[in-house]
Design a protein around this motif. Structure first.
Motif, PDB file in Angstrom:
ATOM      1  N   TRP A   1      16.065 -45.728  64.146  1.00 23.13           N
ATOM      2  CA  TRP A   1      16.390 -46.499  62.942  1.00 23.13           C
ATOM      3  C   TRP A   1      17.649 -45.946  62.282  1.00 23.13           C
ATOM      4  O   TRP A   1      18.544 -46.695  61.896  1.00 23.13           O
ATOM      5  N   VAL A   2      17.736 -44.631  62.162  1.00 27.92           N
ATOM      6  CA  VAL A   2      18.909 -44.013  61.547  1.00 27.92           C
ATOM      7  C   VAL A   2      20.143 -44.263  62.406  1.00 27.92           C
ATOM      8  O   VAL A   2      21.222 -44.555  61.885  1.00 27.92           O
ATOM      9  N   THR A   3      19.983 -44.174  63.716  1.00 29.67           N
ATOM     10  CA  THR A   3      21.110 -44.431  64.611  1.00 29.67           C
ATOM     11  C   THR A   3      21.585 -45.873  64.461  1.00 29.67           C
ATOM     12  O   THR A   3      22.783 -46.133  64.366  1.00 29.67           O
TER      13      THR A   3
ATOM     14  N   TRP B   1      21.098 -47.841  61.840  1.00 33.66           N
ATOM     15  CA  TRP B   1      21.586 -48.027  60.484  1.00 33.66           C
ATOM     16  C   TRP B   1      22.993 -47.459  60.333  1.00 33.66           C
ATOM     17  O   TRP B   1      23.868 -48.077  59.734  1.00 33.66           O
ATOM     18  N   ASP B   2      23.222 -46.266  60.911  1.00 32.93           N
ATOM     19  CA  ASP B   2      24.546 -45.654  60.834  1.00 32.93           C
ATOM     20  C   ASP B   2      25.587 -46.496  61.554  1.00 32.93           C
ATOM     21  O   ASP B   2      26.701 -46.642  61.092  1.00 32.93           O
TER      22      ASP B   2
END
Length: 131
Positions: free
Chosen positions: A115-117, A119-120
């Motif tokens: 998710w962070v990957t 989102w970034d």
């Protein structure tokens, strides 16, 4: 027929065990089937589960494991076997619960990282297009 005291095989009709001298009166406490092997206590497994896996399940396993020997030596064979099974089952349930929790933990970490990957990357592409 077998002697309940020493487990020696006896010929039918004997009144006393020639091995240990136990009375084998008809219907008395001396008559029995062949001796079973003492069931495992699973105490070590329960202690390891308590320390490394799941405290409540391990404690219940320890309680049941501690009852196996006393029941066995008191002559309550079925009860000792039941306590042995309960100690094993509680310990294995603690191990299984620990494994399931670790799998869920790893899955949640992987979801969070992905998710962070994602989102970034979306923020990067949005700001790059604006400039």
């Amino acid at each position: 027929m077998y002697c309940k005291n020493c487990g020696a095989q006896l010929p039918d009709g004997t009144k006393f065990c020639p091995n240990c001298g136990q009375s084998l009166s008809e219907g008395g406490p001396g008559m029995s089937y062949p001796r079973m092997e003492k069931p495992s206590t699973y105490l070590v497994l329960s202690i390891l589960v308590t320390i490394f896996c799941c405290l409540p399940f391990g404690i219940v396993g320890i309680v049941y494991a501690s009852k196996v020997d006393s029941c066995w030596y008191a002559g309550h064979v079925e009860e000792a076997c039941a306590y042995s099974r309960k100690a094993r089952n509680w310990s294995l349930a603690g191990i299984l619960l620990n494994v399931v929790l670790w799998i869920v933990y790893v899955i949640l970490i992987l979801i969070g990282v992905s998710w962070v990957t994602w989102w970034d990357d979306s923020i990067y592409y949005t700001t790059a297009c604006l400039l």
